[in-house]
Enzyme design. Sequence first.
Site, PDB file in Angstrom:
ATOM      1  N   HIS A  85      -5.053   8.661  -6.200  1.00  0.00           N
ATOM      2  CA  HIS A  85      -3.951   8.981  -7.114  1.00  0.00           C
ATOM      3  C   HIS A  85      -4.310   8.701  -8.576  1.00  0.00           C
ATOM      4  CE1 HIS A  85      -2.786   4.594  -6.729  1.00  0.00           C
ATOM      5  NE2 HIS A  85      -2.499   4.783  -8.007  1.00  0.00           N
ATOM      6  N   ASP A 139      -5.816   7.618   0.109  1.00  0.00           N
ATOM      7  CA  ASP A 139      -5.732   7.229  -1.296  1.00  0.00           C
ATOM      8  C   ASP A 139      -7.036   6.637  -1.812  1.00  0.00           C
ATOM      9  OD1 ASP A 139      -4.554   7.073  -3.768  1.00  0.00           O
ATOM     10  OD2 ASP A 139      -3.538   5.159  -3.384  1.00  0.00           O
ATOM     11  N   SER A 148      -4.734  -0.067 -10.165  1.00  0.00           N
ATOM     12  CA  SER A 148      -5.093   0.814  -9.057  1.00  0.00           C
ATOM     13  C   SER A 148      -6.558   1.216  -9.115  1.00  0.00           C
ATOM     14  CB  SER A 148      -4.219   2.068  -9.087  1.00  0.00           C
ATOM     15  OG  SER A 148      -2.887   1.775  -8.751  1.00  0.00           O
TER      16      SER A 148
END
Length: 439
Positions: free
Chosen positions: A99, A129, A205
């Site tokens: 993402h 992901d 992230s």
Amino acid sequence: MKKPVSRWGVLLVVALAFTSGTSARADQARRRNEIVEVVQKVSPAVVFIGTESEAESPFRGRRSPMEEFFGAPPQRQRQQGLGSGVIVDPNGIIITNDHVIRGASAIHVVLADGRELEADVIGSDANNDLAVLKVSSKQALPAAKLGTSSDLMIGETVVAIGSPFGLSKTVTSGVVSATGRTFKADGRTYNDFIQTDAAINPGNSGGPLLNVDGDVIGINTAIFASAQGIGFAIPADKVRRIMDELTRFGKVRPAWVGIEAQDLSPRLARQLGWDRTYGAVVSDVEPGSPADQAGIRRGDVLAEMGGSRISDAEDYVTRARGYPARAAFPLIVFREGGQRTLQVTPVEFPPQLIEALTWNRLGLRVKPVRGAMSVQAVRPGSVADEVGLEPGDLIARVNNQSVAEPASFQEALLSARSARSVLLLVQRGRYRYHVTLPF
């Protein structure tokens, strides 16, 4: 006139300065702990990832009468994103979240020494992901060691490094709060995560979660942006499986196990003698499948997969996606009052089964025609028949993926085979419309 400094005074000043420096170094050595050592060891391998993408602007502004009449082309606006990553190979291989780079037209990687490099995407997978990037450098780059997550202990110290909110080289620490965590958020099921109380915010992230040896034991992902004391990371063992698949093939190949699972109702659990609140029951096993070869039978209760509990049928299906073809996993099943461990090795989905999958689940038989898949037959009483699909209809897209040839149609169906529904874009004559079919 100033009084000259005596020789003894000069020696005293030098002695005091030497003592002060020695004392500072000694104090620093005393304060140096395992977290400091991890940060100094691994932070050179942690990178900042900036992305650029274009999206249609919701504000078109004022348009001329000619534009109003003919329809002005949508204005585009450039958007920027940010995240983190970690170099795991001196040749420039970087792991991050899917993402972080999804939809990006350009990816910029900023190294710890300040250099900015353009990155290419080797492969990415939205279901897990994860993404693998590659940057080019004339000299070897600092790299972190990808460790293992199978031996993690609840309560052990972990360190997260990343760029939350664009603040590069931010370090947080905490403990492992849980492993094998499965939960639902934003309509999606997330499974097999490491939970930690180390702060993980947007921008973290893709950065590493580290143990006290400096090994990468997880890749951080900021799922709950407003969470307090709850962070999640994709475990290293899963990262290694997906990374290998993405590096070799650019994507995660659809794998086939051959298990149809359903949720356990209290009544069904009692009938099977299962007295736990978790698990799923095997409703069918495809003949000749890896599950069949491993000895799994209809009526078995799926209790654990890869070392952690299976909460329900959806949990099993989602977690099975994390095991690509040829990546074996242990499956603990309950049968006739006892538990047994079976080793299952998924394989690539046999192409010859695609036609059967389409016919059995959707009730359709198709063939390629004019850049789409033409419906050749509709099985009476099928879900396709119930919504009114007819021979001659053209299927242009499956789950928003173009299906101009059989290979893309097969790939789209394989990606959706574990879902509960599939979205089709159907063309009949001059008209196009979407239909959703149970799957």
